[in-house]
Design a protein around this motif. Structure first.
Motif, short mmCIF file in Angstrom:
data_model
loop_
_atom_site.label_atom_id
_atom_site.label_comp_id
_atom_site.label_asym_id
_atom_site.label_seq_id
_atom_site.Cartn_x
_atom_site.Cartn_y
_atom_site.Cartn_z
N ASP A 2 0.82 -1.21 0.00
CA ASP A 2 0.00 0.00 0.00
C ASP A 2 0.86 1.26 0.00
O ASP A 2 0.60 2.19 -0.77
CB ASP A 2 -0.93 0.02 1.22
CG ASP A 2 -2.00 -1.05 1.14
OD1 ASP A 2 -1.96 -1.86 0.20
OD2 ASP A 2 -2.86 -1.09 2.03
N ILE A 3 1.87 1.31 0.86
CA ILE A 3 2.67 2.52 1.00
C ILE A 3 3.46 2.79 -0.28
O ILE A 3 3.70 3.96 -0.65
CB ILE A 3 3.62 2.42 2.22
CG1 ILE A 3 4.16 3.81 2.57
CG2 ILE A 3 4.72 1.43 1.99
CD1 ILE A 3 3.11 4.79 2.99
N VAL A 4 3.85 1.74 -0.98
CA VAL A 4 4.56 1.91 -2.26
C VAL A 4 3.64 2.56 -3.28
O VAL A 4 4.03 3.48 -4.02
CB VAL A 4 5.09 0.56 -2.78
CG1 VAL A 4 5.66 0.71 -4.18
CG2 VAL A 4 6.15 0.00 -1.83
N ALA A 10 1.56 9.62 -5.59
CA ALA A 10 1.86 11.01 -5.24
C ALA A 10 3.00 11.57 -6.08
O ALA A 10 2.94 12.72 -6.53
CB ALA A 10 2.20 11.11 -3.75
N LEU A 11 4.04 10.77 -6.29
CA LEU A 11 5.18 11.23 -7.09
C LEU A 11 4.79 11.51 -8.54
O LEU A 11 5.21 12.51 -9.13
CB LEU A 11 6.31 10.20 -7.03
CG LEU A 11 7.10 10.14 -5.72
CD1 LEU A 11 8.08 8.97 -5.75
CD2 LEU A 11 7.85 11.45 -5.49
N PHE A 83 -14.93 9.46 4.04
CA PHE A 83 -14.96 10.66 3.22
C PHE A 83 -13.65 10.84 2.44
O PHE A 83 -13.65 11.31 1.30
CB PHE A 83 -15.24 11.90 4.10
CG PHE A 83 -14.01 12.54 4.67
CD1 PHE A 83 -13.42 13.62 4.04
CD2 PHE A 83 -13.44 12.07 5.84
CE1 PHE A 83 -12.29 14.22 4.56
CE2 PHE A 83 -12.32 12.66 6.37
CZ PHE A 83 -11.74 13.74 5.73
N ALA A 84 -12.50 10.44 3.04
CA ALA A 84 -11.23 10.57 2.34
C ALA A 84 -11.16 9.63 1.15
O ALA A 84 -10.66 10.00 0.07
CB ALA A 84 -10.07 10.28 3.31
N LEU A 126 -4.49 8.25 4.12
CA LEU A 126 -3.42 8.02 5.10
C LEU A 126 -3.65 8.83 6.36
O LEU A 126 -3.33 8.39 7.47
CB LEU A 126 -2.07 8.40 4.49
CG LEU A 126 -1.48 7.45 3.45
CD1 LEU A 126 -0.23 8.05 2.85
CD2 LEU A 126 -1.18 6.09 4.06
N ALA A 127 -4.23 10.02 6.21
CA ALA A 127 -4.46 10.89 7.36
C ALA A 127 -5.80 10.63 8.02
O ALA A 127 -5.95 10.81 9.23
CB ALA A 127 -4.36 12.36 6.93
#
Length: 298
Positions: A2-4, A10-11, A83-84, A126-127
């Motif tokens: 997931d983090i990858v 994002a990049l 919602f995110a 993520l937040a």
């Protein structure tokens, strides 16, 4: 894994957004997604990329974002949402529509808004991960309702961005042209990348028409799903009220366009007001419950 995918998404979005803004801050520089012949530019500007490379990179971002949404929203036989996630899915659809439109119209000015927003929305889960796990996610009717609803939200999101750009362009054309030309050259250059207002208006109402059809199907499938799982066709909560209100507002807009030829600032503001009502129907209500009240919702 997931983090990858979060980092890759994002990049890619961020890189394309930065390249686009740098190109437009350099006089005469072409956008990486521009579909019109480029104007000769300094060597540093021309190095920013080609339209084909930009489209390939955006396609890679869309694929990474789509896979990320699938594996985070549908883990195993359940469904995680909030919602995110709704905002992330909405702007993913919006970016997909922008990518398709960029083959036919010079919409790089729109991309300067869509790409950073899509990148920010992709990171929001993520937040804000306090979401509700739905036990009935495997139900075909619910999946149909969910997919149609997010397609409608994506269409209306890109339509709202169209409306914002048209308001800026129209204001510059009628009242602020001399001010922007004198004190905000890069802003003027950004607005000048847009197609003519009539072309944008045609695209806008095409998006709204398609979104309205999908929103209608969303309400119908929602009624069927509610009756199947909850035993009653409608629950008159905040979500249902704002969804019906937004449907009525978009219906009035399309009727006014067809009957009276509505256009201009009044129509654009109506589009934005209708989109805000649609946001309040789902994304806004989830934000209030999940973040402000710390209560999970379905």
């Amino acid at each position: 894994m997931d983090i990858v995918l979060y980092a890759l998404t994002a990049l890619l979005y961020g890189g394309l957004a930065v390249a686009g803004w740098r190109a437009h801050r350099t006089e005469g520089a072409p956008s990486m997604l521009s579909s019109v012949p480029p104007v000769p530019a300094p060597p540093r500007a021309r190095a920013s990329g080609s339209p084909r490379a930009g489209r390939v990179l955006l396609l890679a971002a869309l694929v990474a974002h789509g896979v990320l949404l699938h594996i985070t929203i549908f883990p195993h036989d359940a469904m995680v949402f909030g919602f995110a996630f709704a905002l992330s899915a909405m702007f993913w659809l919006g970016a997909c529509i922008y990518w398709i439109e960029s083959f036919f119209f010079p919409l790089e000015g729109l991309g300067l808004l869509v790409l950073p927003l899509a990148g920010l929305a992709a990171l929001m889960p993520l937040a804000f991960g306090g979401v509700h796990v739905l036990s009935f996610a495997a139900a075909p009717l619910f999946k149909t309702h969910f997919i149609i609803a997010n397609m409608a939200y994506g269409l209306f999101a890109i339509a709202a961005l169209h409306a914002v750009l048209m308001l800026f362009a129209e204001r510059r054309l009628h009242t602020l042209r001399s001010v922007l030309d004198g004190h905000g050259g890069w802003i003027a250059s950004w607005l000048d990348t847009l197609p003519p207002l009539l072309t944008l208006e045609k695209l806008l109402f095409r998006l709204i028409g398609a979104g309205f059809v999908l929103l209608t199907l969303t309400l119908i499938s929602g009624v069927l799903f509610s009756e199947q799982w909850l035993g009653r066709p409608l629950m008159f909560d905040h979500k249902t009220v704002f969804a019906i209100l937004s449907w009525l507002m978009f219906a009035a807009l399309l009727a006014g366009r067809h009957i009276s030829g509505w256009r201009g600032r009044a129509a654009l503001r109506w589009v934005l007001a209708s989109f805000v009502a649609l946001l309040l129907a789902y994304v806004g209500s989830r934000f209030v419950f999940e973040v402000l009240l710390h209560r999970p919702v379905v």
